[in-house]
Design an enzyme around this catalytic site. Structure first.
Site, PDB file in Angstrom:
ATOM      1  N   GLN A 103       1.013  -1.056   0.162  1.00 39.49           N
ATOM      2  CA  GLN A 103       0.040   0.140  -0.222  1.00 39.49           C
ATOM      3  C   GLN A 103       0.927   1.279  -0.477  1.00 39.49           C
ATOM      4  O   GLN A 103       0.712   2.364  -0.068  1.00 39.49           O
ATOM      5  CB  GLN A 103      -1.268   0.064   1.229  1.00 39.49           C
ATOM      6  CG  GLN A 103      -2.151  -1.030   0.517  1.00 39.49           C
ATOM      7  CD  GLN A 103      -2.983  -0.856   1.736  1.00 39.49           C
ATOM      8  OE1 GLN A 103      -3.641  -0.085   2.884  1.00 39.49           O
ATOM      9  NE2 GLN A 103      -3.860  -2.278   2.016  1.00 39.49           N
ATOM     10  N   TYR A 283     -11.392   1.033   9.603  1.00 43.45           N
ATOM     11  CA  TYR A 283      -9.578   0.957   8.783  1.00 43.45           C
ATOM     12  C   TYR A 283     -10.018   1.286   6.963  1.00 43.45           C
ATOM     13  O   TYR A 283      -9.557   2.390   6.844  1.00 43.45           O
ATOM     14  CB  TYR A 283      -9.870  -0.720   9.127  1.00 43.45           C
ATOM     15  CG  TYR A 283      -7.909  -0.846   8.669  1.00 43.45           C
ATOM     16  CD1 TYR A 283      -7.114  -0.611   8.645  1.00 43.45           C
ATOM     17  CD2 TYR A 283      -8.252  -1.400   6.770  1.00 43.45           C
ATOM     18  CE1 TYR A 283      -5.874  -0.020   7.646  1.00 43.45           C
ATOM     19  CE2 TYR A 283      -6.468  -1.254   6.327  1.00 43.45           C
ATOM     20  CZ  TYR A 283      -5.559  -1.032   6.731  1.00 43.45           C
ATOM     21  OH  TYR A 283      -4.187  -0.940   6.394  1.00 43.45           O
ATOM     22  N   LEU A 284     -10.911   0.835   6.326  1.00 44.52           N
ATOM     23  CA  LEU A 284     -11.174   0.941   5.480  1.00 44.52           C
ATOM     24  C   LEU A 284     -11.189   2.814   4.443  1.00 44.52           C
ATOM     25  O   LEU A 284     -10.296   3.288   4.345  1.00 44.52           O
ATOM     26  CB  LEU A 284     -12.528   0.704   4.654  1.00 44.52           C
ATOM     27  CG  LEU A 284     -13.339   0.622   3.138  1.00 44.52           C
ATOM     28  CD1 LEU A 284     -11.779   0.770   2.886  1.00 44.52           C
ATOM     29  CD2 LEU A 284     -14.308   0.417   3.461  1.00 44.52           C
ATOM     30  N   ALA A 285     -11.562   3.834   5.758  1.00 40.38           N
ATOM     31  CA  ALA A 285     -11.795   4.735   5.731  1.00 40.38           C
ATOM     32  C   ALA A 285     -10.211   5.542   5.602  1.00 40.38           C
ATOM     33  O   ALA A 285     -10.701   6.308   4.512  1.00 40.38           O
ATOM     34  CB  ALA A 285     -12.171   5.806   7.028  1.00 40.38           C
ATOM     35  N   ASP A 286      -9.448   5.182   6.803  1.00 35.13           N
ATOM     36  CA  ASP A 286      -7.778   6.137   5.922  1.00 35.13           C
ATOM     37  C   ASP A 286      -7.445   5.320   4.622  1.00 35.13           C
ATOM     38  O   ASP A 286      -6.761   5.647   4.186  1.00 35.13           O
ATOM     39  CB  ASP A 286      -7.126   5.690   7.404  1.00 35.13           C
ATOM     40  CG  ASP A 286      -6.802   4.373   7.585  1.00 35.13           C
ATOM     41  OD1 ASP A 286      -7.250   4.015   8.609  1.00 35.13           O
ATOM     42  OD2 ASP A 286      -5.604   3.951   6.921  1.00 35.13           O
ATOM     43  N   GLN A 287      -8.046   4.110   3.848  1.00 35.15           N
ATOM     44  CA  GLN A 287      -7.318   3.809   3.109  1.00 35.15           C
ATOM     45  C   GLN A 287      -8.232   4.412   1.582  1.00 35.15           C
ATOM     46  O   GLN A 287      -7.230   4.309   0.628  1.00 35.15           O
ATOM     47  CB  GLN A 287      -7.613   1.740   2.627  1.00 35.15           C
ATOM     48  CG  GLN A 287      -6.803   1.533   3.721  1.00 35.15           C
ATOM     49  CD  GLN A 287      -5.659   1.613   3.879  1.00 35.15           C
ATOM     50  OE1 GLN A 287      -4.891   1.500   2.987  1.00 35.15           O
ATOM     51  NE2 GLN A 287      -5.438   2.441   5.118  1.00 35.15           N
ATOM     52  N   HIS A 308      -5.885   7.337  12.799  1.00 32.86           N
ATOM     53  CA  HIS A 308      -5.165   7.498  11.505  1.00 32.86           C
ATOM     54  C   HIS A 308      -6.534   7.676  10.584  1.00 32.86           C
ATOM     55  O   HIS A 308      -5.376   8.360   9.349  1.00 32.86           O
ATOM     56  CB  HIS A 308      -4.968   6.154  11.137  1.00 32.86           C
ATOM     57  CG  HIS A 308      -4.595   4.993  12.382  1.00 32.86           C
ATOM     58  ND1 HIS A 308      -4.433   4.279  13.025  1.00 32.86           N
ATOM     59  CD2 HIS A 308      -3.020   3.983  11.280  1.00 32.86           C
ATOM     60  CE1 HIS A 308      -3.288   3.089  13.443  1.00 32.86           C
ATOM     61  NE2 HIS A 308      -2.501   3.135  12.329  1.00 32.86           N
TER      62      HIS A 308
END
Length: 338
Positions: A103, A283-287, A308
Protein backbone atom coordinates in the site's frame (compact mmCIF):
# COMPACT_ATOMS: atom_id res chain seq x y z
CA UNK A 1 13.54 22.61 -7.44
CA UNK A 2 10.56 21.50 -5.36
CA UNK A 3 10.36 22.55 -1.73
CA UNK A 4 11.26 20.13 1.04
CA UNK A 5 8.25 19.18 3.18
CA UNK A 6 9.03 18.77 6.90
CA UNK A 7 6.95 16.23 8.82
CA UNK A 8 6.80 15.40 12.52
CA UNK A 9 6.50 11.63 12.88
CA UNK A 10 5.07 12.02 16.38
CA UNK A 11 1.96 13.87 15.19
CA UNK A 12 -1.44 12.22 15.24
CA UNK A 13 -1.29 8.46 15.61
CA UNK A 14 2.51 8.69 15.76
CA UNK A 15 3.17 5.36 14.06
CA UNK A 16 4.19 4.13 10.63
CA UNK A 17 1.13 5.56 8.84
CA UNK A 18 2.67 9.03 8.50
CA UNK A 19 5.80 7.59 6.89
CA UNK A 20 3.90 5.30 4.49
CA UNK A 21 1.58 8.09 3.36
CA UNK A 22 4.47 10.51 2.91
CA UNK A 23 6.40 8.01 0.80
CA UNK A 24 3.37 7.41 -1.46
CA UNK A 25 2.69 11.12 -1.90
CA UNK A 26 6.34 12.03 -2.42
CA UNK A 27 6.65 9.46 -5.20
CA UNK A 28 3.46 10.74 -6.87
CA UNK A 29 4.13 14.48 -6.58
CA UNK A 30 7.91 14.52 -6.83
CA UNK A 31 8.14 16.55 -3.61
CA UNK A 32 10.98 15.60 -1.24
CA UNK A 33 10.34 15.34 2.48
CA UNK A 34 12.09 15.08 5.82
CA UNK A 35 10.46 13.22 8.69
CA UNK A 36 11.72 13.27 12.28
CA UNK A 37 10.63 11.45 15.47
CA UNK A 38 9.62 8.37 13.47
CA UNK A 39 7.51 6.16 15.76
CA UNK A 40 9.08 8.01 18.70
CA UNK A 41 6.33 7.01 21.13
CA UNK A 42 6.37 3.29 20.32
CA UNK A 43 7.96 0.58 22.48
CA UNK A 44 10.51 0.05 19.67
CA UNK A 45 10.94 3.54 18.19
CA UNK A 46 12.27 4.25 14.71
CA UNK A 47 12.17 2.14 11.57
CA UNK A 48 11.37 -1.56 11.90
CA UNK A 49 12.01 -4.04 9.08
CA UNK A 50 8.57 -3.48 7.58
CA UNK A 51 9.05 0.30 7.45
CA UNK A 52 12.59 -0.03 6.13
CA UNK A 53 11.37 -2.36 3.37
CA UNK A 54 8.72 0.20 2.41
CA UNK A 55 11.37 2.94 2.23
CA UNK A 56 13.72 0.82 0.12
CA UNK A 57 10.89 -0.32 -2.14
CA UNK A 58 9.77 3.25 -2.71
CA UNK A 59 13.34 4.34 -3.40
CA UNK A 60 13.89 1.57 -5.95
CA UNK A 61 10.65 2.27 -7.82
CA UNK A 62 11.32 6.00 -8.18
CA UNK A 63 15.15 6.09 -8.05
CA UNK A 64 15.08 8.20 -4.90
CA UNK A 65 18.04 9.33 -2.85
CA UNK A 66 17.52 8.57 0.83
CA UNK A 67 19.23 9.48 4.09
CA UNK A 68 18.55 7.60 7.33
CA UNK A 69 17.32 4.33 5.82
CA UNK A 70 18.47 1.96 8.56
CA UNK A 71 16.86 -0.05 11.35
CA UNK A 72 15.96 2.08 14.36
CA UNK A 73 16.39 5.38 12.51
CA UNK A 74 14.03 8.13 13.69
CA UNK A 75 14.91 10.57 10.91
CA UNK A 76 14.57 10.12 7.16
CA UNK A 77 15.18 12.35 4.15
CA UNK A 78 13.56 11.18 0.89
CA UNK A 79 14.19 12.84 -2.49
CA UNK A 80 12.16 11.07 -5.20
CA UNK A 81 12.94 10.64 -8.87
CA UNK A 82 10.72 9.43 -11.71
CA UNK A 83 8.42 6.47 -11.05
CA UNK A 84 9.15 3.45 -13.24
CA UNK A 85 6.73 0.64 -13.96
CA UNK A 86 8.01 -2.93 -14.05
CA UNK A 87 8.34 -6.09 -12.00
CA UNK A 88 9.56 -5.76 -8.41
CA UNK A 89 10.23 -8.15 -5.53
CA UNK A 90 10.85 -7.12 -1.93
CA UNK A 91 11.52 -9.23 1.18
CA UNK A 92 10.76 -7.88 4.65
CA UNK A 93 12.78 -10.58 6.40
CA UNK A 94 10.29 -10.85 9.29
CA UNK A 95 6.53 -11.21 9.85
CA UNK A 96 6.07 -7.50 9.09
CA UNK A 97 3.02 -6.83 6.95
CA UNK A 98 3.27 -7.45 3.19
CA UNK A 99 0.11 -5.45 2.53
CA UNK A 100 1.39 -2.31 4.26
CA UNK A 101 4.49 -2.34 2.06
CA UNK A 102 2.30 -2.83 -1.02
CA UNK A 103 0.00 0.00 0.00
CA UNK A 104 3.02 2.30 0.26
CA UNK A 105 4.23 1.82 -3.31
CA UNK A 106 1.14 0.90 -5.35
CA UNK A 107 -0.36 4.43 -5.48
CA UNK A 108 2.76 5.70 -7.27
CA UNK A 109 2.46 2.90 -9.83
CA UNK A 110 -1.01 4.15 -10.73
CA UNK A 111 0.96 6.91 -12.49
CA UNK A 112 3.76 4.76 -13.94
CA UNK A 113 4.74 4.52 -17.60
CA UNK A 114 3.30 1.01 -17.93
CA UNK A 115 1.83 -1.95 -16.03
CA UNK A 116 3.63 -3.30 -12.97
CA UNK A 117 3.79 -6.30 -10.69
CA UNK A 118 4.99 -6.05 -7.09
CA UNK A 119 5.66 -9.12 -4.93
CA UNK A 120 6.39 -8.83 -1.20
CA UNK A 121 7.37 -11.62 1.19
CA UNK A 122 6.81 -11.37 4.95
CA UNK A 123 3.72 -11.56 7.15
CA UNK A 124 0.21 -11.93 5.75
CA UNK A 125 -1.90 -12.42 8.89
CA UNK A 126 -0.91 -9.65 11.26
CA UNK A 127 -3.22 -8.24 13.96
CA UNK A 128 -2.24 -4.65 13.16
CA UNK A 129 -2.50 -4.73 9.36
CA UNK A 130 -5.11 -5.66 6.73
CA UNK A 131 -4.92 -9.18 5.29
CA UNK A 132 -4.74 -9.68 1.53
CA UNK A 133 -8.40 -10.73 1.40
CA UNK A 134 -9.40 -7.32 2.77
CA UNK A 135 -7.46 -5.63 -0.03
CA UNK A 136 -8.81 -8.02 -2.65
CA UNK A 137 -12.47 -8.21 -1.63
CA UNK A 138 -13.09 -4.80 -0.02
CA UNK A 139 -10.62 -2.14 -1.16
CA UNK A 140 -9.93 -3.11 -4.78
CA UNK A 141 -13.61 -3.16 -5.90
CA UNK A 142 -13.91 0.41 -4.57
CA UNK A 143 -10.65 1.44 -6.25
CA UNK A 144 -12.06 0.08 -9.53
CA UNK A 145 -15.05 2.42 -9.16
CA UNK A 146 -12.60 5.31 -8.86
CA UNK A 147 -10.80 4.12 -12.02
CA UNK A 148 -7.86 2.36 -10.35
CA UNK A 149 -7.28 -1.19 -11.55
CA UNK A 150 -5.08 -3.51 -9.53
CA UNK A 151 -5.36 -7.18 -8.58
CA UNK A 152 -3.87 -8.66 -5.42
CA UNK A 153 -3.12 -12.38 -5.03
CA UNK A 154 -2.13 -14.19 -1.86
CA UNK A 155 0.51 -16.73 -2.90
CA UNK A 156 1.39 -18.08 0.54
CA UNK A 157 0.24 -17.37 4.09
CA UNK A 158 2.73 -16.27 6.71
CA UNK A 159 1.58 -15.91 10.31
CA UNK A 160 3.26 -13.94 13.08
CA UNK A 161 5.99 -14.42 14.28
CA UNK A 162 7.46 -16.70 11.59
CA UNK A 163 6.30 -14.82 8.49
CA UNK A 164 7.23 -16.51 5.22
CA UNK A 165 4.10 -15.36 3.38
CA UNK A 166 3.99 -13.92 -0.13
CA UNK A 167 1.54 -11.39 -1.61
CA UNK A 168 1.65 -10.00 -5.16
CA UNK A 169 -0.27 -7.21 -6.88
CA UNK A 170 -0.58 -6.42 -10.58
CA UNK A 171 -1.43 -2.81 -11.33
CA UNK A 172 -2.14 -0.73 -14.43
CA UNK A 173 -1.68 3.02 -14.91
CA UNK A 174 -4.86 5.04 -14.32
CA UNK A 175 -6.47 6.47 -17.46
CA UNK A 176 -8.89 8.77 -15.61
CA UNK A 177 -10.36 9.13 -12.13
CA UNK A 178 -14.03 8.84 -11.17
CA UNK A 179 -15.85 10.18 -8.11
CA UNK A 180 -16.64 7.75 -5.28
CA UNK A 181 -19.89 8.38 -3.39
CA UNK A 182 -20.40 6.16 -0.34
CA UNK A 183 -23.02 7.85 1.78
CA UNK A 184 -25.03 4.75 2.69
CA UNK A 185 -24.16 1.06 2.77
CA UNK A 186 -27.73 -0.05 1.93
CA UNK A 187 -29.40 -3.23 3.13
CA UNK A 188 -27.33 -6.28 4.05
CA UNK A 189 -27.28 -8.85 1.24
CA UNK A 190 -25.40 -11.60 3.06
CA UNK A 191 -22.76 -12.34 5.69
CA UNK A 192 -19.93 -14.85 5.36
CA UNK A 193 -17.82 -16.37 8.12
CA UNK A 194 -14.37 -17.77 7.36
CA UNK A 195 -11.61 -19.36 9.43
CA UNK A 196 -8.02 -20.07 8.36
CA UNK A 197 -6.01 -22.74 10.16
CA UNK A 198 -2.37 -23.72 9.82
CA UNK A 199 -1.02 -26.27 12.28
CA UNK A 200 -4.00 -25.69 14.60
CA UNK A 201 -6.67 -28.32 15.47
CA UNK A 202 -9.87 -28.15 13.40
CA UNK A 203 -12.07 -27.96 16.50
CA UNK A 204 -10.70 -24.44 17.08
CA UNK A 205 -12.23 -23.30 13.78
CA UNK A 206 -15.49 -25.11 14.48
CA UNK A 207 -15.85 -23.32 17.83
CA UNK A 208 -15.03 -19.96 16.25
CA UNK A 209 -17.62 -20.44 13.51
CA UNK A 210 -20.19 -21.54 16.12
CA UNK A 211 -19.58 -18.32 18.07
CA UNK A 212 -20.10 -16.21 14.92
CA UNK A 213 -23.24 -18.17 14.00
CA UNK A 214 -24.60 -17.55 17.50
CA UNK A 215 -24.72 -13.80 16.78
CA UNK A 216 -25.26 -13.52 13.02
CA UNK A 217 -27.18 -15.30 10.28
CA UNK A 218 -24.31 -16.58 8.12
CA UNK A 219 -24.97 -17.38 4.48
CA UNK A 220 -21.59 -19.12 4.26
CA UNK A 221 -19.39 -20.84 6.85
CA UNK A 222 -15.96 -21.73 5.47
CA UNK A 223 -13.01 -23.43 7.16
CA UNK A 224 -9.73 -23.53 5.25
CA UNK A 225 -6.94 -25.84 6.39
CA UNK A 226 -3.59 -24.51 5.22
CA UNK A 227 -0.36 -26.52 5.04
CA UNK A 228 1.18 -26.93 8.49
CA UNK A 229 4.43 -25.25 7.40
CA UNK A 230 2.54 -21.97 6.86
CA UNK A 231 1.72 -21.79 10.57
CA UNK A 232 1.07 -22.17 13.31
CA UNK A 233 -1.68 -19.63 12.89
CA UNK A 234 -5.40 -18.92 12.91
CA UNK A 235 -7.46 -16.04 11.53
CA UNK A 236 -11.22 -15.52 11.84
CA UNK A 237 -13.00 -13.24 9.34
CA UNK A 238 -16.54 -12.04 8.83
CA UNK A 239 -17.58 -10.39 5.59
CA UNK A 240 -20.63 -8.12 5.43
CA UNK A 241 -21.93 -7.67 1.89
CA UNK A 242 -24.36 -4.76 1.61
CA UNK A 243 -26.04 -3.21 -1.42
CA UNK A 244 -23.40 -0.49 -1.88
CA UNK A 245 -20.29 -1.87 -0.20
CA UNK A 246 -18.64 -5.02 1.10
CA UNK A 247 -16.79 -4.75 4.42
CA UNK A 248 -14.58 -7.40 5.98
CA UNK A 249 -13.45 -7.72 9.59
CA UNK A 250 -10.88 -10.08 11.06
CA UNK A 251 -9.16 -11.16 14.26
CA UNK A 252 -5.92 -13.13 14.45
CA UNK A 253 -5.91 -15.94 17.01
CA UNK A 254 -3.41 -15.88 19.87
CA UNK A 255 -1.78 -18.54 21.99
CA UNK A 256 -3.59 -19.18 25.27
CA UNK A 257 -6.68 -17.27 24.09
CA UNK A 258 -9.71 -19.50 23.58
CA UNK A 259 -11.50 -19.85 20.24
CA UNK A 260 -14.64 -18.40 21.79
CA UNK A 261 -12.85 -15.29 23.04
CA UNK A 262 -11.15 -14.72 19.67
CA UNK A 263 -14.45 -14.99 17.79
CA UNK A 264 -16.23 -12.83 20.38
CA UNK A 265 -13.76 -10.01 19.65
CA UNK A 266 -14.79 -10.20 16.00
CA UNK A 267 -18.49 -10.27 16.89
CA UNK A 268 -18.05 -7.10 18.94
CA UNK A 269 -16.27 -5.31 16.08
CA UNK A 270 -18.91 -6.25 13.51
CA UNK A 271 -21.76 -5.27 15.82
CA UNK A 272 -20.13 -1.88 16.32
CA UNK A 273 -20.04 -1.40 12.53
CA UNK A 274 -23.65 -2.49 12.08
CA UNK A 275 -24.87 -0.27 14.95
CA UNK A 276 -24.09 2.80 12.84
CA UNK A 277 -25.66 3.63 9.45
CA UNK A 278 -22.21 4.70 8.19
CA UNK A 279 -21.07 2.98 4.99
CA UNK A 280 -17.38 2.59 5.75
CA UNK A 281 -15.60 0.86 8.63
CA UNK A 282 -12.82 2.49 10.61
CA UNK A 283 -9.88 0.86 8.81
CA UNK A 284 -11.24 1.21 5.27
CA UNK A 285 -11.85 4.92 5.86
CA UNK A 286 -8.18 5.82 6.00
CA UNK A 287 -7.46 3.71 2.90
CA UNK A 288 -9.90 5.79 0.84
CA UNK A 289 -8.36 9.18 1.65
CA UNK A 290 -5.47 9.10 -0.85
CA UNK A 291 -7.36 7.75 -3.91
CA UNK A 292 -10.22 10.17 -3.23
CA UNK A 293 -7.76 13.07 -2.96
CA UNK A 294 -6.11 12.08 -6.24
CA UNK A 295 -9.54 11.98 -7.90
CA UNK A 296 -10.18 15.47 -6.52
CA UNK A 297 -13.72 14.63 -5.42
CA UNK A 298 -15.82 12.12 -3.51
CA UNK A 299 -17.27 11.38 -0.10
CA UNK A 300 -17.96 8.60 2.38
CA UNK A 301 -19.49 8.20 5.81
CA UNK A 302 -17.81 6.62 8.84
CA UNK A 303 -19.08 6.14 12.39
CA UNK A 304 -16.07 7.69 14.11
CA UNK A 305 -13.03 9.39 12.50
CA UNK A 306 -10.03 7.47 13.86
CA UNK A 307 -6.67 8.97 14.69
CA UNK A 308 -5.26 7.11 11.65
CA UNK A 309 -7.86 8.77 9.41
CA UNK A 310 -7.17 12.27 10.72
CA UNK A 311 -3.41 11.73 10.45
CA UNK A 312 -3.71 10.51 6.88
CA UNK A 313 -5.82 13.52 5.91
CA UNK A 314 -3.26 15.88 7.47
CA UNK A 315 -0.39 14.32 5.50
CA UNK A 316 -2.33 14.30 2.21
CA UNK A 317 -3.13 17.99 2.63
CA UNK A 318 0.61 18.75 2.98
CA UNK A 319 1.37 17.27 -0.44
CA UNK A 320 -1.76 17.84 -2.54
CA UNK A 321 -3.84 20.99 -3.20
CA UNK A 322 -6.97 19.51 -1.61
CA UNK A 323 -8.92 20.12 1.58
CA UNK A 324 -11.11 17.60 3.36
CA UNK A 325 -14.28 18.45 5.21
CA UNK A 326 -15.57 16.40 8.15
CA UNK A 327 -19.15 17.01 9.25
CA UNK A 328 -20.90 15.03 11.97
CA UNK A 329 -24.63 14.48 11.40
CA UNK A 330 -26.74 12.25 13.66
CA UNK A 331 -23.71 10.42 15.02
CA UNK A 332 -22.19 9.75 11.58
CA UNK A 333 -19.20 11.62 10.15
CA UNK A 334 -19.33 12.61 6.49
CA UNK A 335 -15.84 12.90 4.96
CA UNK A 336 -15.59 14.76 1.65
CA UNK A 337 -13.33 16.81 -0.58
CA UNK A 338 -14.23 20.47 -0.13
Amino acid sequence: MKRMIALDGAQGEGGGQILRSALSLSMITGQPFTITSIRAGRAKPGLLRQHLTAVKAAAEICRATVEGAELGSQRLVFRPGAVRGGEYRFAIGSAGSCTLVLQTVLPALWFADGPSRVEVSGGTDNPSAPPADFIRRVLEPLLAKIGIHQQTTLLRHGFYPAGGGVVATEVSPVASFNTLQLGERGNIVQMRGEVLLAGVPRHVAEREIATLAGSFSLHEQNIHNLPRDQGPGNTVSLEVESENITERFFVVGEKRVSAEVVAAQLVKEVKRYLASPAAVGEYLADQLVLPMALAGAGEFTVAHPSCHLLTNIAVVERFLPVRFGLIEIDGVTRVSIE
